[in-house]
Scaffold this motif. Structure first.
Motif, PDB file in Angstrom:
ATOM      1  N   GLY A  34      -0.879  -0.794  -1.413  1.00 53.83           N
ATOM      2  CA  GLY A  34      -2.149  -0.583  -2.101  1.00 53.83           C
ATOM      3  C   GLY A  34      -2.394   0.881  -2.402  1.00 53.83           C
ATOM      4  N   TRP A  35      -3.302   1.120  -3.326  1.00 59.34           N
ATOM      5  CA  TRP A  35      -3.812   2.454  -3.620  1.00 59.34           C
ATOM      6  C   TRP A  35      -5.318   2.445  -3.352  1.00 59.34           C
ATOM      7  CZ3 TRP A  35      -1.121   6.808  -4.809  1.00 59.34           C
ATOM      8  CH2 TRP A  35       0.192   6.660  -5.269  1.00 59.34           C
ATOM      9  N   VAL A  47      -8.453   0.573  -4.942  1.00 56.37           N
ATOM     10  CA  VAL A  47      -8.148   0.746  -6.358  1.00 56.37           C
ATOM     11  C   VAL A  47      -7.262  -0.393  -6.866  1.00 56.37           C
ATOM     12  CG1 VAL A  47      -7.020   2.222  -8.071  1.00 56.37           C
ATOM     13  CG2 VAL A  47      -8.371   3.257  -6.217  1.00 56.37           C
ATOM     14  N   ALA A  48      -6.127  -0.602  -6.198  1.00 60.33           N
ATOM     15  CA  ALA A  48      -5.177  -1.606  -6.668  1.00 60.33           C
ATOM     16  C   ALA A  48      -4.240  -1.975  -5.533  1.00 60.33           C
ATOM     17  CB  ALA A  48      -4.381  -1.078  -7.854  1.00 60.33           C
ATOM     18  N   ALA A  49      -3.630  -3.158  -5.653  1.00 60.21           N
ATOM     19  CA  ALA A  49      -2.657  -3.609  -4.671  1.00 60.21           C
ATOM     20  C   ALA A  49      -1.596  -4.437  -5.359  1.00 60.21           C
ATOM     21  CB  ALA A  49      -3.336  -4.419  -3.569  1.00 60.21           C
ATOM     22  N   ILE A  50      -0.447  -4.536  -4.694  1.00 59.61           N
ATOM     23  CA  ILE A  50       0.682  -5.254  -5.274  1.00 59.61           C
ATOM     24  C   ILE A  50       1.423  -5.983  -4.164  1.00 59.61           C
ATOM     25  CG2 ILE A  50       2.226  -3.243  -5.080  1.00 59.61           C
ATOM     26  CD1 ILE A  50       3.387  -4.129  -7.847  1.00 59.61           C
ATOM     27  N   PHE A  98       0.151  -2.463   3.588  1.00 62.79           N
ATOM     28  CA  PHE A  98      -0.691  -3.512   4.164  1.00 62.79           C
ATOM     29  C   PHE A  98      -0.100  -4.031   5.463  1.00 62.79           C
ATOM     30  CE2 PHE A  98      -4.199  -6.271   3.442  1.00 62.79           C
ATOM     31  CZ  PHE A  98      -3.880  -7.541   3.897  1.00 62.79           C
ATOM     32  N   LYS A  99      -0.987  -4.361   6.398  1.00 60.20           N
ATOM     33  CA  LYS A  99      -0.547  -4.842   7.704  1.00 60.20           C
ATOM     34  C   LYS A  99       0.168  -6.177   7.595  1.00 60.20           C
ATOM     35  CE  LYS A  99      -4.258  -2.877  10.533  1.00 60.20           C
ATOM     36  NZ  LYS A  99      -5.420  -3.192  11.384  1.00 60.20           N
ATOM     37  N   TYR A 100       1.278  -6.291   8.354  1.00 58.88           N
ATOM     38  CA  TYR A 100       1.929  -7.582   8.486  1.00 58.88           C
ATOM     39  C   TYR A 100       0.970  -8.568   9.146  1.00 58.88           C
ATOM     40  CZ  TYR A 100       6.699  -6.134   7.398  1.00 58.88           C
ATOM     41  OH  TYR A 100       7.832  -5.707   6.767  1.00 58.88           O
ATOM     42  N   GLU A 112      -7.233  -2.723   6.840  1.00 61.86           N
ATOM     43  CA  GLU A 112      -6.155  -3.706   6.898  1.00 61.86           C
ATOM     44  C   GLU A 112      -4.819  -3.097   6.477  1.00 61.86           C
ATOM     45  OE1 GLU A 112      -6.182  -6.703   8.094  1.00 61.86           O
ATOM     46  OE2 GLU A 112      -8.333  -6.780   8.527  1.00 61.86           O
ATOM     47  N   TYR A 113      -4.802  -1.789   6.332  1.00 59.89           N
ATOM     48  CA  TYR A 113      -3.579  -1.088   5.947  1.00 59.89           C
ATOM     49  C   TYR A 113      -3.120  -0.223   7.129  1.00 59.89           C
ATOM     50  CZ  TYR A 113      -4.314  -2.619   1.170  1.00 59.89           C
ATOM     51  OH  TYR A 113      -4.468  -3.388   0.046  1.00 59.89           O
ATOM     52  N   ASP A 114      -1.830  -0.353   7.425  1.00 61.48           N
ATOM     53  CA  ASP A 114      -1.273   0.301   8.606  1.00 61.48           C
ATOM     54  C   ASP A 114      -0.872   1.738   8.381  1.00 61.48           C
ATOM     55  OD1 ASP A 114       0.536  -2.326  10.363  1.00 61.48           O
ATOM     56  OD2 ASP A 114      -1.278  -1.212  10.886  1.00 61.48           O
ATOM     57  N   TYR A 115      -0.189   1.985   7.286  1.00 59.84           N
ATOM     58  CA  TYR A 115       0.418   3.290   7.043  1.00 59.84           C
ATOM     59  C   TYR A 115      -0.164   3.900   5.778  1.00 59.84           C
ATOM     60  CZ  TYR A 115       3.745   1.387  10.354  1.00 59.84           C
ATOM     61  OH  TYR A 115       4.312   0.814  11.476  1.00 59.84           O
ATOM     62  N   TRP A 116      -0.386   5.226   5.851  1.00 64.97           N
ATOM     63  CA  TRP A 116      -1.028   5.934   4.746  1.00 64.97           C
ATOM     64  C   TRP A 116      -0.235   7.166   4.353  1.00 64.97           C
ATOM     65  CZ3 TRP A 116      -5.589   4.372   2.391  1.00 64.97           C
ATOM     66  CH2 TRP A 116      -6.231   3.277   2.978  1.00 64.97           C
ATOM     67  N   GLY A 117      -0.218   7.420   3.046  1.00 62.77           N
ATOM     68  CA  GLY A 117       0.314   8.680   2.571  1.00 62.77           C
ATOM     69  C   GLY A 117      -0.715   9.776   2.756  1.00 62.77           C
TER      70      GLY A 117
END
Length: 126
Positions: A34-35, A47-50, A98-100, A112-117
């Protein structure tokens, strides 16, 4: 997975930018991505997800029709093409994995997102 966002900059209203998010690790292709963005004094917003195969995409209403999210799993990279930029798009943009196991119905929730830039600054001048 480690994420590195790039491609931000200063652009005039109506212009375009393409953000990239390069991931390390062999499991990138299994992550939904995601963004998000965060403007000064505001909360981080979706913003967006894929999906992991890139066959499903989702957008915030504010960017629908102007932004396009895509991915190249061979290059371990996810992109955000931003067209018809507006001053209100000014923010720091973050990519995230996104988290598994979490429900995809929660894709707009940043927790709900684990890792971030580290984020990349986008500034749109009027």
């Amino acid at each position: 997975v480690q994420l590195q966002a790039s491609g931000g900059g200063l652009v005039q209203a109506g212009g375009s930018l393409r953000l990239s998010c390069a991931a390390s690790g062999r499991t990138f292709s299994t992550y939904r991505m995601g963004w998000f963005r965060q403007a000064p004094g505001k909360e981080r917003e979706f913003v967006a997800a894929i999906s992991w195969r890139g066959d499903s995409t989702y957008y915030a209403d504010s960017v629908k029709g102007r932004f396009t999210i895509s991915r190249d799993n061979a290059k371990n990279t996810v992109y955000l093409q931003m067209n018809s930029l507006k001053p209100e798009d000014t923010a720091v943009y973050y990519c995230a994995a996104f988290k598994y196991g979490s429900s995809w119905s929660q894709l707009t929730r940043f927790d709900e997102y684990d890792y971030w830039g580290q984020g990349t600054q986008v500034t749109v001048s009027s």
